[in-house]
Enzyme design. Structure first.
Site, PDB file in Angstrom:
ATOM      1  CD  GLU A 129      -1.724  -2.400   1.571  1.00 21.51           C
ATOM      2  OE1 GLU A 129      -0.537  -2.633   1.895  1.00 21.51           O
ATOM      3  OE2 GLU A 129      -2.618  -3.268   1.630  1.00 21.51           O
ATOM      4  CE  LYS A 189     -16.992  -7.145   3.177  1.00 20.78           C
ATOM      5  NZ  LYS A 189     -16.305  -8.414   3.413  1.00 20.78           N
ATOM      6  CG  PHE A 230      -9.410 -10.241  11.123  1.00 23.92           C
ATOM      7  CD1 PHE A 230      -8.129 -10.533  11.580  1.00 23.92           C
ATOM      8  CD2 PHE A 230      -9.668 -10.298   9.763  1.00 23.92           C
ATOM      9  CE1 PHE A 230      -7.121 -10.903  10.697  1.00 23.92           C
ATOM     10  CE2 PHE A 230      -8.659 -10.666   8.870  1.00 23.92           C
ATOM     11  CZ  PHE A 230      -7.383 -10.962   9.335  1.00 23.92           C
ATOM     12  CD  GLN A 231      -7.222  -7.742   7.548  1.00 28.49           C
ATOM     13  OE1 GLN A 231      -8.119  -7.521   6.749  1.00 28.49           O
ATOM     14  NE2 GLN A 231      -6.028  -8.184   7.174  1.00 28.49           N
TER      15      GLN A 231
END
Ligand SMILES: Cc1ncc(C[n+]2csc(CCOP(=O)(O)OP(=O)(O)O)c2C)c(N)n1
Ligand SMILES: [Mg+2]
Lengths: 593, 190
Positions: free
Chosen positions: A58, A170, A120-121
């Site tokens: 990234e 999301k 998570f993440q």
């Protein structure tokens, strides 16, 4: 840039992202997928108006977007996933902040219901990027998404440009809402002032007209302001007959072949530029910020001059150096007024400047960029000079990494146009140049794009060679391989008794084999008399190239204003004996960077 | 002419400070949106400015505007920097240095008030004395039983300091202060 069919339609958040990119004129996005951005990737898959360039890290996406932005004047766009994707983008965000590069970074985020649960993440992306962006947003409602992305483009590209982040959970990407096209009414709290105060411009013209020893000191702001600003700068220089110098970021705004050019200023600038800055009676700073690399020791900086400072950012004016006339506004607009008023009211008396030009000629005669040629070993300066000679008539863009090679590139490669020189100035990010070259090449597929690299820096983002091969971007990585972190070694010699602690690279990869492993082309050259042919080969190969240019290992970059010293205390190459180098910086200067 | 100033954004030139730092009160009008206070505070910590007092609350609900009052210290040059740096924050509408403004209006300082809740516990003479002094300071009793009082006191910071100091030997238990709320005198708004 709206087109009728997009007016207020219902769509998913992910669709909105792609639609908003199109509506903001985006053609390329640099990115890397992951769980939290999969809905957006799915939309990208189903269209071909916006091309996605897949990087390998990234950080590479960020620097590529920076190179893209710097070379086009448009915003660079990157798309990364949550957590590690976002944190990997932090370095280019800060880099873009310091060099005022417009970037729009879209990050995925865990679903809103999981925010704060150490999912998570998950990371606090807006928290982490708050100090390294111009502004950032976490979008929690799909109905705010389109407007937020439009605002993000507006904020990134107007005023003093800079990076912005839009963090998109999301669930917001899946949710359906109403898309709104870009609006023209920006928020009321953000209205950068672009027009300069005419009274102050008048005062500036008056001060300039009476100057006996003037100097124009221009910076990256002229480039950011657009091609028209560079054009006006040239006009101003022609009209006034004043000498002009520039910062590292401003190279190319005034052509290096122009007759009033005195070279770059600052820590590794020319003797004539720094002496002229020191001795001038009127300094006109245009779109630069009196950075510490430029001023040297502040309390000895240009002690006898009146200073005019033109900048779009009010916090830049009077920050480090007092401005006698501070003009807040877009450099291009202010230059327009300045040129017009000069034509109308000032009488140019170029004769009055003769003694000043004579003095400058004397300083120039010191030949501060000189170096000792060697017929067995390639001197790094020579390598750049040959590279320049063989590429200057082509459609060339130059990026760099950070270190000695960067300064030699700035000194010996000459730029006649703006937007041709991409370098990490404010942050000094090793690893910038290779991905930046990729970004430039994507924007200008037919141009010759060269990263003037150092052997250490280039290893920081080497993986993007793979991206370059994938996209058939024939970037040329011209490595001045001195086996050292040369700039670190030089400072160790200056400050630390030449104890070269960890600045030598014991295990250097074979760059030629490495190029081949990536599917690129490798070239090695270590003889001055073979250099031209090798460079010609590099130019003619239509593939990404790693050019391992073996140069003198212990060359130092001069001239130099040692830390804590003033402009008129430069260390010149002909005086830089080992002893002079060892004693150049006193105890006080050692604390400085 | 000596044109040099102390750089604030750089750790590289540790020059001697020649101007005197002084206390200033700033009013900052911002969009009331998530993170706006973090931006303001982050600016102060990131650039090494100090905060002596900070007060924030929404002031215009329909327009989603909040007013932040910050008391800080700095030389005139640093104060100018702080003001411009605050103005760069996208959701910031206006920044007024109330202290500078009050000087322009020919006044010594802006109107500044702070509120404190002061809990004092005790019996006998100390308790009587606490109540007597509270009265003299125009503090009001907002909660009490036979063993304690909670006083509410409003005034300049120095008055609150003094009241708290006096309460110390009389059974001071805890204090809560709001920080400074401030505006300039006269008919004009900020
Ligand atoms: C990411 C990062 N880490 C460390 C530094 C500090 N640094 C500045 S120049 C330099 C050495 C660069 O070596 P090289 O790329 O070989 O260039 P040279 O100076 O030899 O031309 C280092 C380590 C930096 N600028 N960026
Ligand atoms: Mg090196």
């Amino acid at each position: 840039m709206t087109n009728g069919q997009n007016e207020r339609r219902e769509m998913t958040g992910a669709e909105m992202v792609v639609q908003a990119l199109k509506d903001n004129g985006v053609k390329h996005v640099f990115g890397y997928p992951g769980g939290a951005v999969l809905p957006i990737y799915d939309e990208i898959f189903q269209q071909d108006e916006v091309e996605h360039i897949l990087v390998r890290h990234e950080q590479g996406a960020g620097h590529a977007a920076e190179g893209y932005a710097r070379s086009t004047g448009k915003a660079g766009v990157l798309l990364v996933t949550s957590g590690p994707g976002a944190t990997n983008a932090v370095t280019p965000l800060q880099d873009a902040l310091m060099d005022s590069i417009p970037l729009v970074c879209l990050t995925g985020q865990v679903p809103t219901s999981l925010i704060g649960s150490d999912a998570f993440q998950e990371c606090d992306t807006v928290g982490i990027t708050r100090p390294c962006t111009k502004h950032n947003w976490l979008v929690k409602d799909v109905n705010d998404l389109a407007a937020t992305i439009h605002e993000a483009f507006h904020v990134a590209t107007t005023g003093r440009p800079g990076p912005v982040v839009v963090d998109i959970p999301k669930d917001v990407q899946f949710a359906k809402g109403i898309y709104v096209p870009p609006q023209t009414a920006p928020r009321t709290s953000y209205q950068p002032k672009v027009q300069g105060d005419l009274e102050k411009v008048k005062a500036a013209v008056e001060l300039m007209a009476g100057a006996k020893k003037p100097i124009i000191y221009s910076g990256g702001g002229v480039i950011n302001s657009g091609p028209e600003a560079s054009h006006l700068l040239r006009e101003l220089v022609d009209l006034t007959g004043f000498p002009i110098t520039s910062t590292l970021m401003g190279l190319g705004a005034y052509p290096a072949s122009g007759k009033n050019w005195v070279g770059m200023l600052g820590m590794h600038g020319t003797y004539e530029a720094n002496m002229a800055m020191h001795d001038c009676d009127v300094m006109i700073c245009i779109g630069a910020r009196f950075d510490d690399r430029i001023t040297g020791r502040l309390n000895a900086f240009s002690p006898n001059s009146k200073k005019i400072h033109i900048d779009i950012d009010p916090s830049s004016i009077n920050k480090n150096v007092h401005a006698d006339i501070g003009i807040l506004g877009d450099v291009g607009r202010v230059l327009e007024d300045l040129v017009r008023l000069w034509r109308a009211t000032a009488k140019t008396d170029k004769k009055a400047l003769y003694p000043w030009w004579e003095q400058i000629a004397k300083w120039r005669a010191r030949d501060s960029l000189a170096y000792k040629m060697n017929s067995d070993v390639i001197m790094p300066q020579y390598a750049i000079q040959r590279l320049y000679a063989l590429t200057k008539d082509m459609d060339t863009y130059i990026t760099t990494e950070v270190g000695q090679h960067q300064m030699w590139a700035a000194q010996h490669y000459h730029f006649d146009k703006p937007n041709r020189w991409m370098t990490s100035g404010g942050l000094g990010t090793m690893g910038y140049g290779l991905p930046a070259a990729l970004g430039v090449q994507i924007a200008h597929p037919d141009a010759l794009v060269i990263d003037i690299a150092g052997d250490a820096s280039v290893q920081m983002t080497m993986q993007e060679m793979s991206s370059a091969v994938q996209y058939e971007a024939p970037i040329k990585i011209f490595i001045l391989n001195n086996q050292y972190m040369g700039m670190v070694r030089q400072w160790q010699q200056l400050l630390h008794g030449n104890r070269l602690s960890h600045s030598y690279t014991e295990a250097m990869p074979d760059f030629v084999k490495l190029a081949e492993a990536y599917g690129g082309h490798g070239i090695r050259c270590d003889k001055p008399d073979e250099l031209d042919d090798a460079i010609r080969e590099m130019i003619s190969v239509k593939k990404p190239v790693l050019f391992d240019c073996r140069v003198a290992t212990l060359a130092n970059c001069f001239p130099m204003i040692p830390s804590g010293k003033a402009h008129n205390e430069m260390l010149l190459p002909d005086e830089a004996t080992d002893e002079a180098v060892a004693n150049a910086i006193d105890a006080k200067g050692r604390e400085l960077v | 002419m000596n044109a040099q100033l102390q750089p604030t954004g750089s750790a590289y030139f540790i020059a001697k400070e020649t101007e005197k730092p002084e206390s200033h009160t700033l009013s900052v009008l911002v969009d009331n949106e998530p993170g706006v206070l973090a931006r303001v505070i982050g600016l102060f910590s990131g650039r090494g400015y100090n905060i002596e007092s900070l007060t924030v609350s929404e002031t215009e609900h329909e327009k989603h505007l909040s007013r932040i009052t910050i008391v800080t210290r700095g030389t005139p040059h640093v104060m100018e920097q702080i003001k411009h740096q605050l103005e760069r924050i996208v959701p910031v509408h206006r920044v007024v240095d109330l202290t500078v403004r009050s000087h322009e209006l020919g006044q010594e300082r802006p109107l500044e008030r702070e509120l404190a809740l002061v809990k004092v516990a005790g019996t006998g003479d100390a308790r009587v004395e606490a109540l007597r002094l509270a009265d003299a300071f125009r503090a009001s009793v907002i909660d009490a039983n036979t063993e304690h009082f909670i006083f509410e006191i409003t005034g300049k910071g120095s008055k609150l300091d003094q009241f708290i100091a006096i309460m110390k030997p009389l059974g001071l238990v805890e204090i809560c202060r709001t920080g400074v709320a401030a505006m300039n005198r006269g008919p004009q708004g900020m």
